[in-house]
Design a protein around this motif. Structure first.
Motif, PDB file in Angstrom:
ATOM      1  N   THR A 118      14.101 -13.237  24.857  1.00  0.00           N
ATOM      2  CA  THR A 118      15.025 -14.280  25.293  1.00  0.00           C
ATOM      3  C   THR A 118      15.126 -15.388  24.246  1.00  0.00           C
ATOM      4  O   THR A 118      16.213 -15.905  23.978  1.00  0.00           O
ATOM      5  N   ALA A 119      14.012 -15.726  23.652  1.00  0.00           N
ATOM      6  CA  ALA A 119      13.986 -16.805  22.655  1.00  0.00           C
ATOM      7  C   ALA A 119      14.351 -16.318  21.255  1.00  0.00           C
ATOM      8  O   ALA A 119      14.619 -17.143  20.371  1.00  0.00           O
ATOM      9  N   ARG A 127       7.888 -14.877  11.194  1.00  0.00           N
ATOM     10  CA  ARG A 127       6.902 -15.953  11.311  1.00  0.00           C
ATOM     11  C   ARG A 127       7.193 -16.849  12.518  1.00  0.00           C
ATOM     12  O   ARG A 127       6.271 -17.240  13.239  1.00  0.00           O
ATOM     13  N   ARG A 128       8.446 -17.169  12.744  1.00  0.00           N
ATOM     14  CA  ARG A 128       8.792 -18.012  13.894  1.00  0.00           C
ATOM     15  C   ARG A 128       8.526 -17.287  15.217  1.00  0.00           C
ATOM     16  O   ARG A 128       8.075 -17.909  16.182  1.00  0.00           O
ATOM     17  N   ARG A 129       8.832 -15.992  15.269  1.00  0.00           N
ATOM     18  CA  ARG A 129       8.585 -15.235  16.503  1.00  0.00           C
ATOM     19  C   ARG A 129       7.091 -15.127  16.772  1.00  0.00           C
ATOM     20  O   ARG A 129       6.633 -15.337  17.904  1.00  0.00           O
ATOM     21  N   PHE A 132       5.880 -18.476  17.908  1.00  0.00           N
ATOM     22  CA  PHE A 132       6.281 -18.749  19.286  1.00  0.00           C
ATOM     23  C   PHE A 132       5.279 -18.141  20.264  1.00  0.00           C
ATOM     24  O   PHE A 132       4.825 -18.809  21.190  1.00  0.00           O
ATOM     25  N   VAL A 133       4.903 -16.879  20.050  1.00  0.00           N
ATOM     26  CA  VAL A 133       3.936 -16.232  20.941  1.00  0.00           C
ATOM     27  C   VAL A 133       2.590 -16.943  20.850  1.00  0.00           C
ATOM     28  O   VAL A 133       1.933 -17.179  21.872  1.00  0.00           O
ATOM     29  N   ALA A 134       2.167 -17.319  19.653  1.00  0.00           N
ATOM     30  CA  ALA A 134       0.901 -18.052  19.498  1.00  0.00           C
ATOM     31  C   ALA A 134       0.951 -19.387  20.236  1.00  0.00           C
ATOM     32  O   ALA A 134      -0.035 -19.783  20.869  1.00  0.00           O
ATOM     33  N   TRP A 170      -3.453 -13.707  22.119  1.00  0.00           N
ATOM     34  CA  TRP A 170      -2.000 -13.865  22.016  1.00  0.00           C
ATOM     35  C   TRP A 170      -1.533 -14.028  20.580  1.00  0.00           C
ATOM     36  O   TRP A 170      -0.404 -13.632  20.244  1.00  0.00           O
ATOM     37  N   ILE A 171      -2.374 -14.573  19.720  1.00  0.00           N
ATOM     38  CA  ILE A 171      -2.013 -14.608  18.295  1.00  0.00           C
ATOM     39  C   ILE A 171      -1.857 -13.185  17.779  1.00  0.00           C
ATOM     40  O   ILE A 171      -0.861 -12.845  17.130  1.00  0.00           O
TER      41      ILE A 171
END
Length: 190
Positions: A118-119, A127-129, A132-134, A170-171
């Motif tokens: 979604t994001a 790197r941004r994705r 985001f999860v991190a 999560w990282i």
């Protein structure tokens, strides 16, 4: 969707392996306190004899009808305890626990993958994705773990260790999921 499910499965494998590596080493041991064997057996027998039903118990029980004042006095004096009992017992390395654990990890990774998808239009780089999860993982770790010492008097050492495990999980999952939840080409081109 196939690509997202493959990424979810690979992220789940990453979470599963990380769980074995993290908890299977001596590194988290300082987060746990230990009784000597004689005390452990005595406590085990007392729990078995006095708490026959599985559940979560809080002592002293200030919710008990008619007993608030006495329980509040015991609460002030201490000790306080939250006891989670599985009265029926289970095998130490039950395959059912691993199957349910893997399923729990898969559902969690799928929910994170759907959130990331979604994001993704706003997260145009790997790197941004992954970041985001991190970031979401940090929120989850702080919310799920660090409230316990505040509200339920759990040991900070254990909850900080649990938070570290959750965040690093999560990282690592984010490094996998970020490869599979990519923005649509039309959006990225715009």
């Amino acid at each position: 969707m196939k690509k997202l499910l493959l990424g979810t499965f690979l992220a789940t494998l990453t979470l599963f392996i990380w769980g074995f590596l993290f908890w299977g080493t001596p590194w988290p041991n300082p987060a746990f306190q230990h009784l000597d064997l004689e005390d452990e057996v005595a406590v085990w027998e007392s729990l078995r004899d006095h708490i026959p039903a599985s559940g979560t118990y809080y002592f002293p029980d200030v919710q008990r009808e008619g007993g608030f004042e006495a329980a509040a006095a015991r609460h002030d004096e201490g000790p306080l305890a939250t006891v989670m009992i599985h009265a029926e017992g289970m095998p130490v390395m039950s395959p059912a626990v691993f199957v349910l654990g893997f399923l729990h990890m898969f559902v969690s990774a799928l929910l994170m993958a759907l959130l990331l998808r979604t994001a993704a239009p706003a997260l145009t780089t790997y790197r941004r994705r992954a970041g985001f999860v991190a970031s979401v993982g940090l929120v989850v770790a702080v919310w799920a773990n660090l409230g316990e010492p505040v509200w339920n008097y759990h040991a900070w050492s254990f909850e900080l260790m649990q938070a570290a495990y959750d965040w690093t999980s999560w990282i690592l999952a984010g490094l996998v999921l970020a490869r599979f939840a990519v923005p649509a080409r039309s959006y990225a081109a715009a």
